[in-house]
Design a protein around this motif. Structure first.
Motif, PDB file in Angstrom:
ATOM      1  N   THR A  22       0.862  -1.177   0.000  1.00  0.00           N
ATOM      2  CA  THR A  22       0.000   0.000   0.000  1.00  0.00           C
ATOM      3  C   THR A  22       0.900   1.230   0.000  1.00  0.00           C
ATOM      4  OG1 THR A  22      -0.208  -0.154   2.407  1.00  0.00           O
ATOM      5  CG2 THR A  22      -1.995  -1.105   1.092  1.00  0.00           C
ATOM      6  N   ILE A  56      -4.424  -6.111   8.882  1.00  0.00           N
ATOM      7  CA  ILE A  56      -4.449  -4.789   8.283  1.00  0.00           C
ATOM      8  C   ILE A  56      -4.626  -3.717   9.358  1.00  0.00           C
ATOM      9  CG2 ILE A  56      -5.590  -3.353   6.532  1.00  0.00           C
ATOM     10  CD1 ILE A  56      -4.484  -6.099   5.550  1.00  0.00           C
ATOM     11  N   SER A  57      -3.818  -2.666   9.295  1.00  0.00           N
ATOM     12  CA  SER A  57      -3.972  -1.510  10.176  1.00  0.00           C
ATOM     13  C   SER A  57      -4.639  -0.394   9.381  1.00  0.00           C
ATOM     14  CB  SER A  57      -2.617  -1.019  10.678  1.00  0.00           C
ATOM     15  OG  SER A  57      -2.019  -1.996  11.487  1.00  0.00           O
ATOM     16  N   CYS A  58      -5.663   0.216   9.995  1.00  0.00           N
ATOM     17  CA  CYS A  58      -6.450   1.249   9.318  1.00  0.00           C
ATOM     18  C   CYS A  58      -6.521   2.512  10.158  1.00  0.00           C
ATOM     19  CB  CYS A  58      -7.876   0.758   9.092  1.00  0.00           C
ATOM     20  SG  CYS A  58      -7.999  -0.824   8.272  1.00  0.00           S
ATOM     21  N   ARG A  59      -6.855   3.597   9.470  1.00  0.00           N
ATOM     22  CA  ARG A  59      -7.079   4.869  10.158  1.00  0.00           C
ATOM     23  C   ARG A  59      -8.286   4.738  11.072  1.00  0.00           C
ATOM     24  NH1 ARG A  59      -3.777   7.695   7.233  1.00  0.00           N
ATOM     25  NH2 ARG A  59      -3.794   7.768   4.994  1.00  0.00           N
ATOM     26  N   ARG A  61     -11.830   5.424  12.724  1.00  0.00           N
ATOM     27  CA  ARG A  61     -13.098   5.838  12.129  1.00  0.00           C
ATOM     28  C   ARG A  61     -13.909   6.623  13.142  1.00  0.00           C
ATOM     29  NH1 ARG A  61     -15.590   0.832   8.764  1.00  0.00           N
ATOM     30  NH2 ARG A  61     -13.851   0.532   7.367  1.00  0.00           N
ATOM     31  N   SER A  70      -7.498  -2.321  13.695  1.00  0.00           N
ATOM     32  CA  SER A  70      -6.927  -3.480  13.022  1.00  0.00           C
ATOM     33  C   SER A  70      -8.055  -4.361  12.522  1.00  0.00           C
ATOM     34  CB  SER A  70      -6.101  -4.302  13.998  1.00  0.00           C
ATOM     35  OG  SER A  70      -4.755  -4.180  13.749  1.00  0.00           O
ATOM     36  N   VAL A 101     -13.503  -2.067   4.029  1.00  0.00           N
ATOM     37  CA  VAL A 101     -12.652  -0.938   4.398  1.00  0.00           C
ATOM     38  C   VAL A 101     -12.151  -0.299   3.106  1.00  0.00           C
ATOM     39  CG1 VAL A 101     -10.482  -0.257   5.509  1.00  0.00           C
ATOM     40  CG2 VAL A 101     -11.927  -2.011   6.562  1.00  0.00           C
ATOM     41  N   ASP A 105      -8.179   4.175   3.483  1.00  0.00           N
ATOM     42  CA  ASP A 105      -8.137   4.196   4.949  1.00  0.00           C
ATOM     43  C   ASP A 105      -7.124   3.211   5.523  1.00  0.00           C
ATOM     44  OD1 ASP A 105     -10.080   6.158   5.081  1.00  0.00           O
ATOM     45  OD2 ASP A 105     -11.732   4.715   5.199  1.00  0.00           O
ATOM     46  N   VAL A 106      -6.478   2.446   4.655  1.00  0.00           N
ATOM     47  CA  VAL A 106      -5.455   1.491   5.078  1.00  0.00           C
ATOM     48  C   VAL A 106      -4.126   2.236   5.145  1.00  0.00           C
ATOM     49  CG1 VAL A 106      -4.213  -0.596   4.371  1.00  0.00           C
ATOM     50  CG2 VAL A 106      -6.693  -0.458   4.079  1.00  0.00           C
TER      51      VAL A 106
END
Length: 137
Positions: A22, A56-59, A61, A70, A101, A105-106
């Motif tokens: 990414t 996966i780590s995401c922003r 929300r 995660s 997702v 946002d990843v």
């Protein structure tokens, strides 16, 4: 496919076995790039199966989101959502539990491998069915 904000970035289609990362392309979105050439967006077709090296780590929300979230899966299917909204991010990942997702946002730097490309429609009816599914979301 590549999100609308990547249309002016040099790109190539994804292939089975591609190792992707990414990457923030400085266009307002996160997309996939091959580690050997981060300047080229690798466009993934809806229905492509991906395996990530780790969860996966995401922003965060929501209005009061501060903690990184995660996703407790390492496999996902690439989707395009909200296709009827022209100036929004469409690229997304759907996980085995149904959670979706947006790719933007990843967090940057997460590694994925292309496991399988989507089957190409054999008939006009199959093509129309795939088009309808791509508009869900």
């Amino acid at each position: 496919m590549c999100d609308y904000s990547l249309h002016n970035v040099k790109s190539r289609p994804a292939k089975v076995g591609d190792k992707l990362t990414t990457h923030h392309f400085n266009t307002g979105t996160i997309g996939f790039a091959a580690p050997e050439d981060a300047g080229i967006a690798v466009c993934v077709l809806p229905g492509t199966e991906l395996a990530f090296a780790r969860e996966i780590s995401c922003r965060p929300r929501g209005l009061f989101g501060w903690k990184v979230s995660s996703v407790n899966h390492t496999t996902a299917i690439f989707r395009q959502i909200n296709k009827d909204e022209p100036r929004t991010h469409h690229d997304a990942l759907e996980f085995p539990d149904g959670q979706i997702v947006r790719l933007t946002d990843v967090f940057e730097g997460q590694e994925a491998t292309v496991l399988q490309l989507p089957a190409q429609p054999a008939t006009t009816a199959e093509a129309e069915a795939q088009r309808r599914v791509a508009h869900v979301g």
